[in-house]
Design a protein around this motif. Structure first.
Motif, PDB file in Angstrom:
ATOM      1  N   MET A   1      69.761  58.469  44.708  1.00 48.41           N
ATOM      2  CA  MET A   1      69.157  57.249  44.195  1.00 48.41           C
ATOM      3  C   MET A   1      70.269  56.369  43.644  1.00 48.41           C
ATOM      4  SD  MET A   1      66.421  56.807  41.137  1.00 48.41           S
ATOM      5  CE  MET A   1      66.069  55.184  40.534  1.00 48.41           C
ATOM      6  N   ARG A   2      70.168  55.112  43.985  1.00 49.58           N
ATOM      7  CA  ARG A   2      71.079  54.136  43.402  1.00 49.58           C
ATOM      8  C   ARG A   2      70.387  52.812  43.267  1.00 49.58           C
ATOM      9  NH1 ARG A   2      72.854  55.001  48.670  1.00 49.58           N
ATOM     10  NH2 ARG A   2      72.756  53.143  49.902  1.00 49.58           N
ATOM     11  N   PRO A   3      70.603  52.052  42.242  1.00 51.18           N
ATOM     12  CA  PRO A   3      71.322  52.421  41.019  1.00 51.18           C
ATOM     13  C   PRO A   3      70.470  53.352  40.163  1.00 51.18           C
ATOM     14  CG  PRO A   3      70.368  50.255  40.736  1.00 51.18           C
ATOM     15  CD  PRO A   3      70.056  50.686  42.151  1.00 51.18           C
ATOM     16  N   LYS A   4      71.071  53.880  39.132  1.00 49.50           N
ATOM     17  CA  LYS A   4      70.357  54.808  38.253  1.00 49.50           C
ATOM     18  C   LYS A   4      69.962  54.172  36.930  1.00 49.50           C
ATOM     19  CE  LYS A   4      71.867  59.102  40.315  1.00 49.50           C
ATOM     20  NZ  LYS A   4      72.607  58.610  41.458  1.00 49.50           N
ATOM     21  N   THR A   5      70.054  52.859  36.850  1.00 51.70           N
ATOM     22  CA  THR A   5      69.546  52.118  35.700  1.00 51.70           C
ATOM     23  C   THR A   5      68.388  51.263  36.189  1.00 51.70           C
ATOM     24  OG1 THR A   5      71.691  52.098  34.608  1.00 51.70           O
ATOM     25  CG2 THR A   5      70.094  50.438  33.905  1.00 51.70           C
ATOM     26  N   ILE A   6      67.211  51.487  35.614  1.00 53.04           N
ATOM     27  CA  ILE A   6      65.982  50.837  36.059  1.00 53.04           C
ATOM     28  C   ILE A   6      65.459  49.938  34.947  1.00 53.04           C
ATOM     29  CG2 ILE A   6      63.632  51.209  36.906  1.00 53.04           C
ATOM     30  CD1 ILE A   6      65.786  52.384  38.759  1.00 53.04           C
ATOM     31  N   PRO A   7      65.351  48.617  35.215  1.00 48.65           N
ATOM     32  CA  PRO A   7      64.747  47.741  34.213  1.00 48.65           C
ATOM     33  C   PRO A   7      63.235  47.949  34.185  1.00 48.65           C
ATOM     34  CG  PRO A   7      65.344  46.481  36.160  1.00 48.65           C
ATOM     35  CD  PRO A   7      65.816  47.882  36.385  1.00 48.65           C
ATOM     36  N   ALA A   8      62.661  47.871  32.996  1.00 52.26           N
ATOM     37  CA  ALA A   8      61.229  48.130  32.853  1.00 52.26           C
ATOM     38  C   ALA A   8      60.648  47.312  31.707  1.00 52.26           C
ATOM     39  CB  ALA A   8      60.994  49.610  32.595  1.00 52.26           C
ATOM     40  N   ALA A   9      59.480  46.738  31.946  1.00 51.68           N
ATOM     41  CA  ALA A   9      58.747  46.086  30.863  1.00 51.68           C
ATOM     42  C   ALA A   9      58.181  47.159  29.924  1.00 51.68           C
ATOM     43  CB  ALA A   9      57.628  45.216  31.428  1.00 51.68           C
ATOM     44  N   ASP A  10      57.794  48.302  30.494  1.00 53.87           N
ATOM     45  CA  ASP A  10      57.258  49.423  29.733  1.00 53.87           C
ATOM     46  C   ASP A  10      58.040  50.674  30.134  1.00 53.87           C
ATOM     47  OD1 ASP A  10      55.760  51.683  28.875  1.00 53.87           O
ATOM     48  OD2 ASP A  10      53.900  50.522  28.918  1.00 53.87           O
ATOM     49  N   VAL A  11      58.988  51.064  29.317  1.00 57.61           N
ATOM     50  CA  VAL A  11      59.885  52.171  29.630  1.00 57.61           C
ATOM     51  C   VAL A  11      59.126  53.483  29.819  1.00 57.61           C
ATOM     52  CG1 VAL A  11      61.782  53.565  28.702  1.00 57.61           C
ATOM     53  CG2 VAL A  11      61.880  51.065  28.560  1.00 57.61           C
ATOM     54  N   LYS A  12      58.133  53.747  28.998  1.00 59.99           N
ATOM     55  CA  LYS A  12      57.365  54.991  29.123  1.00 59.99           C
ATOM     56  C   LYS A  12      56.584  55.030  30.432  1.00 59.99           C
ATOM     57  CE  LYS A  12      56.945  55.981  24.218  1.00 59.99           C
ATOM     58  NZ  LYS A  12      56.045  56.202  23.081  1.00 59.99           N
ATOM     59  N   ARG A  13      56.005  53.905  30.818  1.00 59.15           N
ATOM     60  CA  ARG A  13      55.264  53.838  32.081  1.00 59.15           C
ATOM     61  C   ARG A  13      56.214  54.066  33.254  1.00 59.15           C
ATOM     62  NH1 ARG A  13      52.419  48.408  32.553  1.00 59.15           N
ATOM     63  NH2 ARG A  13      54.565  47.697  32.839  1.00 59.15           N
ATOM     64  N   ALA A  14      57.397  53.469  33.220  1.00 58.56           N
ATOM     65  CA  ALA A  14      58.391  53.655  34.284  1.00 58.56           C
ATOM     66  C   ALA A  14      58.821  55.123  34.372  1.00 58.56           C
ATOM     67  CB  ALA A  14      59.593  52.749  34.051  1.00 58.56           C
ATOM     68  N   TYR A  15      59.063  55.734  33.238  1.00 57.06           N
ATOM     69  CA  TYR A  15      59.437  57.150  33.180  1.00 57.06           C
ATOM     70  C   TYR A  15      58.374  58.001  33.887  1.00 57.06           C
ATOM     71  CZ  TYR A  15      60.406  61.734  31.059  1.00 57.06           C
ATOM     72  OH  TYR A  15      60.653  63.070  30.856  1.00 57.06           O
ATOM     73  N   ARG A  16      57.099  57.772  33.521  1.00 51.27           N
ATOM     74  CA  ARG A  16      56.006  58.544  34.128  1.00 51.27           C
ATOM     75  C   ARG A  16      55.927  58.304  35.627  1.00 51.27           C
ATOM     76  NH1 ARG A  16      53.441  56.654  29.505  1.00 51.27           N
ATOM     77  NH2 ARG A  16      52.328  55.087  30.722  1.00 51.27           N
ATOM     78  N   PHE A  17      56.123  57.057  36.069  1.00 50.29           N
ATOM     79  CA  PHE A  17      56.065  56.725  37.493  1.00 50.29           C
ATOM     80  C   PHE A  17      57.107  57.535  38.263  1.00 50.29           C
ATOM     81  CE2 PHE A  17      57.531  54.418  41.197  1.00 50.29           C
ATOM     82  CZ  PHE A  17      56.356  54.081  41.824  1.00 50.29           C
ATOM     83  N   TYR A  18      58.348  57.493  37.839  1.00 51.52           N
ATOM     84  CA  TYR A  18      59.411  58.186  38.571  1.00 51.52           C
ATOM     85  C   TYR A  18      59.273  59.703  38.485  1.00 51.52           C
ATOM     86  CZ  TYR A  18      61.698  53.823  39.681  1.00 51.52           C
ATOM     87  OH  TYR A  18      61.978  52.584  40.202  1.00 51.52           O
ATOM     88  N   ARG A  19      58.804  60.185  37.361  1.00 47.89           N
ATOM     89  CA  ARG A  19      58.563  61.624  37.225  1.00 47.89           C
ATOM     90  C   ARG A  19      57.428  62.070  38.140  1.00 47.89           C
ATOM     91  NH1 ARG A  19      55.731  63.010  31.972  1.00 47.89           N
ATOM     92  NH2 ARG A  19      54.059  62.217  33.261  1.00 47.89           N
ATOM     93  N   ASP A  20      56.309  61.355  38.107  1.00 50.87           N
ATOM     94  CA  ASP A  20      55.121  61.773  38.837  1.00 50.87           C
ATOM     95  C   ASP A  20      55.203  61.486  40.336  1.00 50.87           C
ATOM     96  OD1 ASP A  20      54.217  62.514  36.352  1.00 50.87           O
ATOM     97  OD2 ASP A  20      52.787  60.862  36.156  1.00 50.87           O
ATOM     98  N   PHE A  43      66.273  54.079  31.842  1.00 48.68           N
ATOM     99  CA  PHE A  43      65.242  53.045  31.843  1.00 48.68           C
ATOM    100  C   PHE A  43      65.555  52.109  30.693  1.00 48.68           C
ATOM    101  CE2 PHE A  43      63.264  56.827  33.679  1.00 48.68           C
ATOM    102  CZ  PHE A  43      62.840  56.320  34.898  1.00 48.68           C
ATOM    103  N   VAL A  44      65.716  50.818  30.997  1.00 49.03           N
ATOM    104  CA  VAL A  44      66.086  49.847  29.968  1.00 49.03           C
ATOM    105  C   VAL A  44      65.005  48.775  29.869  1.00 49.03           C
ATOM    106  CG1 VAL A  44      68.556  50.236  30.161  1.00 49.03           C
ATOM    107  CG2 VAL A  44      67.489  48.518  31.596  1.00 49.03           C
ATOM    108  N   GLN A  45      64.685  48.407  28.656  1.00 51.88           N
ATOM    109  CA  GLN A  45      63.706  47.356  28.390  1.00 51.88           C
ATOM    110  C   GLN A  45      64.254  46.035  28.936  1.00 51.88           C
ATOM    111  OE1 GLN A  45      60.789  48.056  26.512  1.00 51.88           O
ATOM    112  NE2 GLN A  45      60.076  46.055  27.164  1.00 51.88           N
TER     113      GLN A  45
END
Length: 106
Positions: A1-20, A43-45
């Motif tokens: 995966m590249r890049p490994k920094t993902i911008p997110a409006a909701d960091v927790k939601r992004a975390y769950r998305f990539y995990r699930d 994951f960065v706000q």
């Protein structure tokens, strides 16, 4: 995966998305961090949106089944790539574009 920094409006939601959706594992030392290729995903706000790429070993049919099981729709048409690879585009939970490169069906 590249890049490994993902911008997110909701960091927790992004975390769950990539995990699930992608099954990325939690860092055994820090359960709040996901890792891929031995490196942390950050994951960065942010309101910024990016395009990232994930390479998988699955074939097109398997990838599409997995996306359907997670209620994710492709963006546009699949793109043929070198060496019998195929690339699909989807949006993540934050509106980022993810290019998933896998193998063409045989």
């Amino acid at each position: 995966m590249r890049p490994k920094t993902i911008p997110a409006a909701d960091v927790k939601r992004a975390y769950r998305f990539y995990r699930d959706v992608f099954g990325f594992l939690r860092d055994p030392k820090d359960q709040t961090t996901l890792i891929v290729d031995g490196q942390a995903i950050n994951f960065v706000q942010s309101d910024q949106r990016i395009e990232s790429e994930i390479i998988v070993r699955d074939h097109l049919t398997q990838i599409r089944e997995h996306l359907a099981n997670n209620f994710l729709a492709e963006i546009g048409q699949a793109e043929e790539r070198f060496n019998q690879k195929i690339a699909l585009r989807i949006h993540d939970s934050e509106g980022n574009i993810i290019v998933i490169e896998g193998n063409q069906d045989k």
